[in-house]
Design a protein around this motif. Structure first.
Motif, PDB file in Angstrom:
ATOM      1  N   TYR A 218       0.840  -1.205   0.000  1.00 25.27           N
ATOM      2  CA  TYR A 218       0.000   0.000   0.000  1.00 25.27           C
ATOM      3  C   TYR A 218       0.875   1.256   0.000  1.00 25.27           C
ATOM      4  N   TYR A 219       1.843   1.297   0.921  1.00 25.79           N
ATOM      5  CA  TYR A 219       2.677   2.498   1.028  1.00 25.79           C
ATOM      6  C   TYR A 219       3.563   2.690  -0.200  1.00 25.79           C
ATOM      7  N   GLU A 220       4.044   1.595  -0.789  1.00 23.28           N
ATOM      8  CA  GLU A 220       4.852   1.710  -2.002  1.00 23.28           C
ATOM      9  C   GLU A 220       4.037   2.266  -3.163  1.00 23.28           C
ATOM     10  N   ALA A 221       2.773   1.908  -3.226  1.00 22.06           N
ATOM     11  CA  ALA A 221       1.911   2.378  -4.318  1.00 22.06           C
ATOM     12  C   ALA A 221       1.645   3.884  -4.230  1.00 22.06           C
ATOM     13  N   LEU A 222       1.891   4.495  -3.057  1.00 19.69           N
ATOM     14  CA  LEU A 222       1.683   5.943  -2.925  1.00 19.69           C
ATOM     15  C   LEU A 222       2.761   6.734  -3.652  1.00 19.69           C
ATOM     16  N   HIS A 223       3.931   6.107  -3.844  1.00 25.55           N
ATOM     17  CA  HIS A 223       5.061   6.782  -4.498  1.00 25.55           C
ATOM     18  C   HIS A 223       5.388   8.107  -3.806  1.00 25.55           C
ATOM     19  N   ARG A 224       5.416   8.059  -2.487  1.00 23.40           N
ATOM     20  CA  ARG A 224       5.717   9.271  -1.699  1.00 23.40           C
ATOM     21  C   ARG A 224       7.204   9.603  -1.853  1.00 23.40           C
ATOM     22  N   ALA A 225       7.485  10.827  -2.319  1.00 24.99           N
ATOM     23  CA  ALA A 225       8.864  11.244  -2.569  1.00 24.99           C
ATOM     24  C   ALA A 225       9.409  12.143  -1.460  1.00 24.99           C
ATOM     25  N   TRP A 226       8.732  12.252  -0.364  1.00 23.61           N
ATOM     26  CA  TRP A 226       9.168  13.115   0.732  1.00 23.61           C
ATOM     27  C   TRP A 226       9.032  12.354   2.049  1.00 23.61           C
ATOM     28  N   GLY A 227       9.652  12.875   3.102  1.00 25.79           N
ATOM     29  CA  GLY A 227       9.540  12.269   4.420  1.00 25.79           C
ATOM     30  C   GLY A 227      10.404  11.024   4.557  1.00 25.79           C
ATOM     31  N   PRO A 228      10.277  10.315   5.660  1.00 25.17           N
ATOM     32  CA  PRO A 228      11.096   9.122   5.903  1.00 25.17           C
ATOM     33  C   PRO A 228      10.744   7.997   4.938  1.00 25.17           C
ATOM     34  N   ASP A 229      11.726   7.117   4.685  1.00 20.95           N
ATOM     35  CA  ASP A 229      11.426   5.951   3.858  1.00 20.95           C
ATOM     36  C   ASP A 229      10.549   4.988   4.644  1.00 20.95           C
ATOM     37  N   LEU A 230      10.108   3.923   4.005  1.00 18.82           N
ATOM     38  CA  LEU A 230       9.128   3.029   4.632  1.00 18.82           C
ATOM     39  C   LEU A 230       9.655   2.412   5.917  1.00 18.82           C
ATOM     40  N   ARG A 231      10.923   2.001   5.928  1.00 20.69           N
ATOM     41  CA  ARG A 231      11.469   1.381   7.127  1.00 20.69           C
ATOM     42  C   ARG A 231      11.571   2.382   8.271  1.00 20.69           C
ATOM     43  N   LEU A 232      12.115   3.572   8.007  1.00 18.92           N
ATOM     44  CA  LEU A 232      12.236   4.580   9.060  1.00 18.92           C
ATOM     45  C   LEU A 232      10.860   5.028   9.533  1.00 18.92           C
ATOM     46  N   ASP A 233       9.927   5.155   8.613  1.00 22.44           N
ATOM     47  CA  ASP A 233       8.559   5.540   8.982  1.00 22.44           C
ATOM     48  C   ASP A 233       7.975   4.533   9.966  1.00 22.44           C
ATOM     49  N   GLN A 234       8.190   3.244   9.704  1.00 25.12           N
ATOM     50  CA  GLN A 234       7.661   2.215  10.601  1.00 25.12           C
ATOM     51  C   GLN A 234       8.414   2.197  11.923  1.00 25.12           C
ATOM     52  N   VAL A 235       9.715   2.454  11.901  1.00 20.05           N
ATOM     53  CA  VAL A 235      10.497   2.513  13.140  1.00 20.05           C
ATOM     54  C   VAL A 235       9.992   3.651  14.029  1.00 20.05           C
ATOM     55  N   ILE A 236       9.731   4.807  13.429  1.00 23.05           N
ATOM     56  CA  ILE A 236       9.185   5.933  14.199  1.00 23.05           C
ATOM     57  C   ILE A 236       7.824   5.559  14.777  1.00 23.05           C
ATOM     58  N   GLY A 237       6.994   4.901  13.955  1.00 23.10           N
ATOM     59  CA  GLY A 237       5.682   4.462  14.435  1.00 23.10           C
ATOM     60  C   GLY A 237       5.799   3.475  15.574  1.00 23.10           C
ATOM     61  N   ALA A 238       6.785   2.563  15.502  1.00 24.77           N
ATOM     62  CA  ALA A 238       6.998   1.609  16.590  1.00 24.77           C
ATOM     63  C   ALA A 238       7.366   2.337  17.879  1.00 24.77           C
TER      64      ALA A 238
END
Length: 302
Positions: A218-238
């Motif tokens: 789901y997150y890869e399909a957003l093609h978000r070009a800003w903010g933390p990458d998927l792994r860092l985003d999840q680490v922050i969420g954890a």
């Protein structure tokens, strides 16, 4: 939301979520309508707690948290922790059940009291089951496909938040006992449960931190070009789930301490009053029969 999340956007990104807004309006208006019907004064602190609970839910659904909740993992984690541990705590402190029992029609209020005193209610509010109820939403949301499904179905957001808030309310209602509860467990049990809850939060946080990416497709399909990458985003969420959950639990521990000290003072005042009454009346029987505490402990029933 494709626009980058900046400090300015934290304060300016808002959206209208009609369902959540209507729900909050109905609850708040109903609460204060009931307060106006009371014949005795209602504590201002309880009314303030209700307004704070409503404000936190509006922030989760209408502010940048709601705007970016489907874009950033950590923002959605903020929404989950707030809904599970902050909003229901404030709602429990507002004593909604007490207010309902005092203002509802007599037959309905009596039915609620019978349900509250039933064996089923005592079983459902058993401390172990209440602890599980607080942990289950996080386990199901982050360790099953439910998380990805809710992202793809925005209409499920409000029902999901209501279920999470309901689990949190049952926990805080039975532990704080501001409202009448089916059980009167010792306050030390509540502290033990708080410790278990902190351990569970930490365990879930570690699993999310070091585990595989959640809803990666789901997150890869957003093609978000800003903010933390998927792994860092999840680490922050954890970190939000773990550390944020523990921090969010601190007000509960403080409120629990206050309730415990008040209960201890009331018990001490009651014993002192009985001792004073015993001193003023002529003694009769054995010496321990004139001590209210010892008399209750050693006198045989019947």
């Amino acid at each position: 939301m494709t626009e980058p999340l900046t400090v300015a956007r934290v304060f300016t990104a808002w959206r209208l979520e009609p369902v959540a807004l209507l729900l909050v309006a109905v609850v708040v208006i109903g609460y204060f309508w009931a307060v106006r019907r009371l014949s005795e004064p209602w504590p201002v602190s309880r009314s303030a707690a209700m307004l704070a609970a409503a404000a936190t839910h509006l922030l989760v659904t209408q502010s940048f948290i709601g705007v970016y909740g489907h874009t950033l993992f950590w923002v959605r984690a903020v929404a989950v922790i707030t809904t599970l541990m902050i909003t229901p705590l404030l709602f429990a402190l507002s004593a909604p059940l007490t207010l309902l029992l005092r203002t509802a029609p007599a037959p309905f209020a009596e039915s609620l009291r019978r349900i509250g005193h039933s064996t089923a209610a005592r079983v459902v509010t058993f401390p172990l089951l209440v602890t599980v109820a607080l942990a289950v939403p996080l386990v199901l949301l982050y360790l099953t496909p439910l998380y990805g499904w809710t992202l793809r179905n925005p209409a499920a957001d409000e029902p999901l938040l209501l279920v999470i808030a309901g689990c949190g309310f049952v926990y805080y209602w039975t532990r704080l006992r501001v409202d009448p509860t089916p059980r009167e467990d010792p306050h030390v049990v509540s502290f033990a449960i708080s410790l278990v809850e902190a351990i569970v939060d930490g365990a879930i946080g570690l699993v999310v931190w070091f585990g595989p990416l959640i809803a990666a497709d789901y997150y890869e399909a957003l093609h978000r070009a800003w903010g933390p990458d998927l792994r860092l985003d999840q680490v922050i969420g954890a970190g939000v789930l773990w550390i944020g959950g523990d921090l969010a639990g601190l007000p509960f521990v403080v409120a629990l301490m206050v309730r415990w000290m008040r209960a201890a003072k009331q018990e001490a005042d009651s014993v002192d009053a009985e001792l004073d009454a015993a001193d003023e009346s002529p003694a009769s029987g054995l010496w321990w029969e004139n001590d209210p505490v010892l008399r209750e402990r050693f006198t045989k029933p019947g």
